[in-house]
Design a protein around this motif. Sequence first.
Motif, short mmCIF file in Angstrom:
data_model
loop_
_atom_site.label_atom_id
_atom_site.label_comp_id
_atom_site.label_asym_id
_atom_site.label_seq_id
_atom_site.Cartn_x
_atom_site.Cartn_y
_atom_site.Cartn_z
N SER A 1 6.75 12.45 12.40
CA SER A 1 5.84 11.62 13.19
C SER A 1 5.43 10.40 12.37
CB SER A 1 4.60 12.45 13.53
OG SER A 1 3.57 11.61 13.96
N LYS A 2 5.19 9.28 13.07
CA LYS A 2 4.73 8.08 12.36
C LYS A 2 3.22 8.10 12.14
CE LYS A 2 4.01 5.26 16.52
NZ LYS A 2 2.61 5.57 16.65
N THR A 3 2.53 9.06 12.74
CA THR A 3 1.05 9.06 12.71
C THR A 3 0.50 9.28 11.29
OG1 THR A 3 1.13 10.04 14.91
CG2 THR A 3 -1.00 10.09 13.77
N SER A 4 -0.47 8.44 10.91
CA SER A 4 -1.17 8.61 9.63
C SER A 4 -2.43 9.44 9.84
CB SER A 4 -1.60 7.25 9.07
OG SER A 4 -0.49 6.48 8.72
N VAL A 5 -2.83 10.15 8.78
CA VAL A 5 -4.08 10.91 8.83
C VAL A 5 -5.05 10.35 7.79
CG1 VAL A 5 -5.16 13.19 8.55
CG2 VAL A 5 -2.88 13.00 9.56
N LEU B 1 -4.98 -1.19 5.73
CA LEU B 1 -3.93 -0.84 4.76
C LEU B 1 -2.97 0.20 5.35
CD1 LEU B 1 -6.12 -0.82 1.54
CD2 LEU B 1 -4.25 -2.41 2.03
N LEU B 2 -3.51 1.18 6.09
CA LEU B 2 -2.62 2.17 6.72
C LEU B 2 -1.72 1.50 7.77
CD1 LEU B 2 -4.74 5.42 7.19
CD2 LEU B 2 -2.92 4.97 5.54
N SER B 3 -2.28 0.54 8.49
CA SER B 3 -1.46 -0.14 9.51
C SER B 3 -0.34 -0.92 8.84
CB SER B 3 -2.32 -1.05 10.38
OG SER B 3 -2.65 -2.24 9.68
N LYS B 4 -0.63 -1.48 7.68
CA LYS B 4 0.41 -2.24 6.94
C LYS B 4 1.49 -1.29 6.44
CE LYS B 4 -0.70 -6.36 7.29
NZ LYS B 4 0.19 -7.09 8.18
N SER B 5 1.07 -0.12 5.92
CA SER B 5 2.09 0.81 5.39
C SER B 5 2.94 1.32 6.55
CB SER B 5 1.46 1.94 4.60
OG SER B 5 0.92 2.90 5.45
N GLN B 6 2.35 1.45 7.76
CA GLN B 6 3.14 1.87 8.92
C GLN B 6 4.13 0.79 9.32
OE1 GLN B 6 0.94 3.32 12.24
NE2 GLN B 6 0.37 5.18 11.15
N SER B 7 3.72 -0.47 9.25
CA SER B 7 4.64 -1.57 9.60
C SER B 7 5.83 -1.57 8.68
CB SER B 7 3.93 -2.93 9.50
OG SER B 7 2.75 -2.90 10.22
N THR B 8 5.59 -1.24 7.40
CA THR B 8 6.69 -1.19 6.43
C THR B 8 7.65 -0.05 6.76
OG1 THR B 8 4.95 -1.70 4.86
CG2 THR B 8 7.13 -1.34 3.92
N LEU B 9 7.04 1.09 7.24
CA LEU B 9 7.89 2.27 7.54
C LEU B 9 8.67 2.12 8.85
CD1 LEU B 9 5.27 5.02 6.64
CD2 LEU B 9 7.34 4.51 5.37
N LYS B 10 8.15 1.25 9.78
CA LYS B 10 8.75 1.15 11.12
C LYS B 10 10.19 0.64 11.05
CE LYS B 10 4.76 0.82 14.11
NZ LYS B 10 3.75 -0.06 14.63
N TRP C 1 0.86 -1.19 0.00
CA TRP C 1 0.00 0.00 0.00
C TRP C 1 0.90 1.23 0.00
CZ3 TRP C 1 -4.60 1.36 -1.23
CH2 TRP C 1 -5.13 2.58 -0.78
N PRO C 2 0.74 2.14 -1.00
CA PRO C 2 1.74 3.20 -1.17
C PRO C 2 1.48 4.50 -0.41
CG PRO C 2 0.25 3.13 -3.04
CD PRO C 2 -0.22 2.07 -2.09
N HIS C 3 0.36 4.62 0.32
CA HIS C 3 0.02 5.93 0.91
C HIS C 3 0.15 5.91 2.44
CE1 HIS C 3 -1.62 7.00 -3.01
NE2 HIS C 3 -2.29 5.86 -3.00
N LYS C 4 0.91 6.86 2.98
CA LYS C 4 0.99 6.97 4.45
C LYS C 4 -0.31 7.60 5.01
CE LYS C 4 3.37 9.12 8.30
NZ LYS C 4 4.15 10.25 8.72
N HIS C 5 -0.87 8.54 4.24
CA HIS C 5 -2.12 9.20 4.64
C HIS C 5 -3.16 8.94 3.55
CE1 HIS C 5 0.42 11.42 7.45
NE2 HIS C 5 1.17 11.84 6.43
N ILE C 6 -4.45 9.02 3.92
CA ILE C 6 -5.52 8.93 2.90
C ILE C 6 -6.30 10.23 2.99
CG2 ILE C 6 -7.59 7.70 2.14
CD1 ILE C 6 -6.28 5.13 3.27
N LEU C 7 -6.07 11.10 1.98
CA LEU C 7 -6.59 12.47 2.06
C LEU C 7 -7.57 12.79 0.94
CD1 LEU C 7 -3.15 14.12 2.90
CD2 LEU C 7 -5.01 13.65 4.51
#
Length: 341
Positions: free
Chosen positions: A128-132, A332-341, A4-10
């Motif tokens: 920050s690691k937080t997604s929006v 999907l956001l949680s997966k992209s965060q796991s990749t970034l961690k 999943w390529p997006h850290k945020h979904i805006l």
Amino acid sequence: MDNWPHKHILNLSCFSQEDFQMVLKLADRFNTAKYSGENKVCALEGFLVTTIFFEASTRTRNSFELAAKRLSAYVQSFSPSSSSLKKGETFMDTALTYSAMGSDILVVRHSSSNVPFEISKKLDLKNSKTSVLNAGDGLQSHPSQGLLDLYTLTKFFSNSIIDPFILKGKKILIIGDVLHSRVARSDIWALTAFGVNIVLCGPSTLVPDELENFVNCPSPPQQKDPVKSRGTIKVTRSLENAIENADGIIVLRLQKERMSKNMLRSVNSYSKEFCLTLEKLKRNKRDIPILHPGPINRGIEISSKIVDDYKNCLIEEQVSNGVSVRMALLYLLSKSQSTLK
Ligand code: CP
């Protein structure tokens, strides 16, 4: 589902066809699993999801919270009326406060356009690691609603496999207050990505002709449309002809709270011309699907007979699909965060 390529979904204007398909496929898996009561999956165990709604909501807020709970996330919610907003705290400081508490995902709604984008920009500057996740900003965007409408229409026209390309070439009529509708804008990005031809109908004050060029100018800072070829957008004032030729209809709420003076002669005259009734729907000889994002104003933009008695009125299905779509987005956001961690 690991790419999943997006850290945020805006905004759905930056979604590729593959992004849409990934969300729909996952939402359908969650949908067929039929979660109920305490039945959950542990995909977001240890994640903190915070809903920050500066504007009222029934469907979006509660379905995001239910979706997060079904994925085993810890859920925290913010209520403007009992918050430090009352003491003058800004929306940005509110968001930073929840991020500092360890929120992994902030689900944000605000009456002004761009607020979720501004928050995401600030968080990124602070590393920050937080997604929006945008839950509706001003007139601009309501991505989860656009996705659940795409899913609902795809499911309606599909036999078994969920593939939004089944919508290619279909005419979807959107009736009403498009000017003030972030739902319409997100629906247009989602549906035209799969070759749907959109027809917009309403008075010129609420459906300006310029909307025909809407997908030709994605909002800054986006430079390039990831979808090579989109369906068309046409504006019409003739509701009867538009109904006759439609493969599906999305009715919009008349957003009186956002209107300036003189946009309508009167609500009564608007309803006489544009309220969708069974009588007007008879112009179409097929049992086409009718959607409305809610909340509905019965008798103003849609008649109770359609809501309660028309067999392909999908309003409740939209609500239940909304939970599965929001589960997919959080996952999907949680997966992209796991990749970034
Ligand atoms: N469709 C929608 O956004 O509804 P709520 O305002 O109740 O969330």
